[in-house]
Write a protein that holds these residues in place. Structure first.
Motif, short mmCIF file in Angstrom:
data_model
loop_
_atom_site.label_atom_id
_atom_site.label_comp_id
_atom_site.label_asym_id
_atom_site.label_seq_id
_atom_site.Cartn_x
_atom_site.Cartn_y
_atom_site.Cartn_z
N MET A 532 -16.90 34.45 -16.05
CA MET A 532 -16.87 34.84 -17.46
C MET A 532 -15.44 35.24 -17.86
N ILE A 533 -14.91 34.53 -18.83
CA ILE A 533 -13.57 34.82 -19.31
C ILE A 533 -13.66 35.13 -20.80
N LEU A 534 -13.18 36.29 -21.18
CA LEU A 534 -13.21 36.71 -22.58
C LEU A 534 -11.93 36.26 -23.28
N ASP A 535 -12.09 35.48 -24.35
CA ASP A 535 -10.94 35.10 -25.16
C ASP A 535 -10.65 36.26 -26.12
N LYS A 536 -9.60 36.99 -25.80
CA LYS A 536 -9.32 38.23 -26.52
C LYS A 536 -9.05 38.00 -28.01
N ASP A 537 -8.30 36.96 -28.33
CA ASP A 537 -7.99 36.70 -29.73
C ASP A 537 -9.26 36.43 -30.54
N ARG A 538 -10.13 35.62 -29.98
CA ARG A 538 -11.39 35.30 -30.67
C ARG A 538 -12.30 36.52 -30.75
N PHE A 539 -12.26 37.33 -29.71
CA PHE A 539 -13.09 38.53 -29.71
C PHE A 539 -12.66 39.49 -30.81
N ILE A 540 -11.36 39.68 -30.92
CA ILE A 540 -10.84 40.53 -32.00
C ILE A 540 -11.25 39.95 -33.36
N LEU A 541 -11.13 38.64 -33.48
CA LEU A 541 -11.45 37.98 -34.75
C LEU A 541 -12.89 38.23 -35.17
N ILE A 542 -13.84 38.09 -34.23
CA ILE A 542 -15.25 38.26 -34.62
C ILE A 542 -15.58 39.73 -34.89
N ILE A 543 -14.87 40.66 -34.23
CA ILE A 543 -15.08 42.08 -34.54
C ILE A 543 -14.66 42.36 -35.98
N LEU A 544 -13.58 41.72 -36.41
CA LEU A 544 -13.12 41.89 -37.80
C LEU A 544 -14.14 41.27 -38.77
N VAL A 545 -14.70 40.12 -38.40
CA VAL A 545 -15.75 39.51 -39.24
C VAL A 545 -16.93 40.46 -39.36
N LYS A 546 -17.33 41.05 -38.25
CA LYS A 546 -18.45 42.00 -38.26
C LYS A 546 -18.19 43.16 -39.23
N GLN A 547 -16.98 43.70 -39.20
CA GLN A 547 -16.65 44.82 -40.09
C GLN A 547 -16.77 44.42 -41.55
N ILE A 548 -16.29 43.25 -41.90
CA ILE A 548 -16.33 42.83 -43.30
C ILE A 548 -17.76 42.51 -43.74
N LEU A 549 -18.54 41.91 -42.85
CA LEU A 549 -19.95 41.68 -43.18
C LEU A 549 -20.63 43.02 -43.49
#
Length: 564
Positions: A532-549
């Protein structure tokens, strides 16, 4: 605000070009119809052309030079006929704007454009003579969401429900209720032929008996009677409790409940009549007192005092408006149903006759709602008692669907509320589609936590400015998500300026669609090679999407579920 700030820069350039301290600000900066044209586009050159008496393309070339030299956040400027200027935002600028989401969290999108301005909003205000119907739900969702949106723009908002507890309708309802009340305690008197449906009235009487028993019974000439004033006040109070409970179920709240009867205290009405007489705008005719509405608007004159000496609804409208202004509100919004079109002119007549500040008052007239279930329209008839009520709708489809569906359409267009669609747990249901985006993001975060992958959550320094600034957009889908997110503050501003919560729902659907595409095509956690490898950039991006939702759904009072 990205668009707001760019528009201000362009306006400053216009002032330079024209050599004036003010310039035309009625130009737009917005996303073009075609994505291939660029991130944003402006029609400023075409708006400026009549003022400068020049070809829009020539003016666009001048503005193009200003944009190149004065806006480091944009690139790829392109002038196209008949004078549009298209341009792109730099990735560095987009990354920089994303930092604000991390810093402001649940306050991202807020602004102070309305700071220091007091706004009064009145919505729903159904007569306390029956249950709330579907249309009331639409005005409740519109008013409550608008109040949230205005607050997000810095306004100080007061939400008020106007209770019609004074006049013929309240008296008629009380008369109907007293018949059923007396019948319960042994006196059978005829129910009014033109009365309200007994099933509605009995609902209130049953609660009255349960709470007060025979408290309102008095003996008069050997007969059981009710204490009319006390009884009317209490039965209206009970109907208001039903209304309040229904609205609370869909998350609609108020800062105050204003009773019409209070307008007639302390000789207020007599003072206003005297004021109107002194202004020469009322006259006597056929034993009644009339207001000269025709002097101020294209409307017929209106009765203020009936032949029997009782004031009309129009009289209450005058008193209520004066009361709102007396309380010091800078802006007054009325949110009314489709059957109140005539109210607009009447209100204008009052304002002009009393020389009140017309610019402070806005009347929003909503259009009708039709309930559809599997292609069939449901009957709605309040007077006949065959009513599919707002309470029925909330119980059937849930608060979130009610709030979201009522916010999806512009208030000035009729709408069909499709119950079968609202109940679907599929991507065809727009509220499910948006909420599912939030739940999907939560599932990714939960998996990252469970597998103990490095989790750059909001509280971690790893989502600080440095990390976001280093973020790479590996594909167009990621960049689109980022660009859409940084436009959210402009969406909040625009929805307030246009009194349009549907701008928020349209944005939510767009952001959710972009996320779902991203989720289906790109991995945030890559386990394809057994590790399992976490893509940090994408992870940050979806956390920001979650906040705006979360932020946008909160304006609509719709939940953001963690799982579905």
């Amino acid at each position: 605000m990205v668009i707001g700030e760019l528009k201000q820069k362009i306006l400053d350039f216009i002032k330079e070009i024209t050599g004036t301290e003010t310039g035309p600000d009625n130009f737009t900066v917005e996303e073009p119809r075609e994505e291939s044209f660029g991130d944003l586009s402006t029609n400023a050159a075409m708006v400026l052309a009549p003022l400068l008496k020049k070809n829009p393309l020539d003016i666009a070339k001048l503005l193009e030079q200003k944009l190149y030299s004065g806006c480091p956040e944009i690139y790829g400027i392109n002038v196209v006929k008949p004078g549009f200027i298209n341009f792109n935002l730099t990735d560095d600028f987009i990354r920089g704007a994303l930092k604000e989401i991390v810093e402001e969290k649940e306050n991202f999108g807020f602004n102070q454009s309305g700071m220091g301005i007091k706004v009064h909003m009145e919505y729903v205000s159904s007569n306390p003579t029956g249950r709330l119907h579907i249309g009331h739900g639409r005005w409740g969702a519109l008013g409550d969401s608008l109040a949230n949106i205005y607050s997000a723009n810095g306004y100080k908002v007061f939400r008020e429900y106007y209770v019609n507890d004074y006049g013929t309708q309240a008296e008629k309802f009380s008369e109907c209720a007293s018949c059923l009340y007396l019948k319960h305690f042994g006196r059978d008197i005829p129910y009014p032929e033109d009365g309200y449906p007994e099933n509605t009235v009995s609902m209130a009487v049953d609660r009255l008996i349960k709470e007060h028993n025979d408290f309102f019974i008095i003996e008069k000439n050997g007969q059981k009677e009710v204490d009319k004033e006390l009884f009317r006040n209490e039965i209206i109070k009970i109907m208001i409790s039903y209304i309040s409970e229904t609205l609370a179920l869909m998350g609609v709240k108020y800062d105050g409940w204003f009773y019409e009867s209070s307008l007639y205290e302390n000789s207020n009405f007599e003072k206003v009549v005297e004021e109107l007489k002194n202004k020469g705008v009322i006259y006597s005719k056929d034993g009644a007192m009339w207001f000269k509405a025709s002097l101020f608007v294209e409307d017929k004159d209106r009765v203020v005092i009936r032949k029997d000496g009782n004031p009309t609804y129009f009289a209450s409208d005058i008193l209520y408006l004066k009361d709102k202004l007396k309380r010091g509100y800078d802006r007054i919004l009325y949110i009314l149903g489709a059957d109140h079109h005539g109210y607009v002119d009447r209100l204008k007549a009052i304002v002009r006759a009393l020389e009140l500040p017309e610019e402070k008052i806005t009347v929003i007239i909503g259009q009708l709602v039709k309930i559809v279930d599997r292609g069939q329209s449901l009957k709605m008839s309040r007077r006949k008692g065959r009513l599919y009520t707002l309470m029925d709708l909330i119980k059937e489809v849930g608060k979130d669907a009610v709030r979201y569906f009522f916010s999806m359409n512009s208030f000035d267009t009729p709408m069909d509320f499709d119950i079968s669609l609202a109940k679907q747990k599929s991507n065809q249901n727009p509220v499910f589609y948006v909420q599912y985006a939030h739940a999907r993001i939560d599932s990714i975060i939960e998996r990252a936590d469970r597998e103990k992958l490095k989790n750059p959550g909001f509280e971690s320094p790893s989502t600080g400015k440095e990390d976001i600034f280093k973020m790479k957009f590996k594909n167009d889908s990621e960049r689109k998500l980022a660009k859409t997110m940084i436009l959210y503050p402009d969406i909040v501003y625009s929805s307030c300026r246009n009194n349009a919560p549907n701008i928020i729902t349209r944005y939510l659907y767009r952001l959710a669609a972009q996320f779902h595409y991203f989720y289906n095509n790109f991995r945030v956690i890559d386990d394809s090679n057994g590790e399992m490898i976490l893509d940090k950039d994408r992870f940050i991006l979806i956390i920001l999407v979650k906040q705006i939702l979360q932020n946008a759904l909160r304006l609509l009072e719709v939940s953001a579920p963690e799982e579905m």
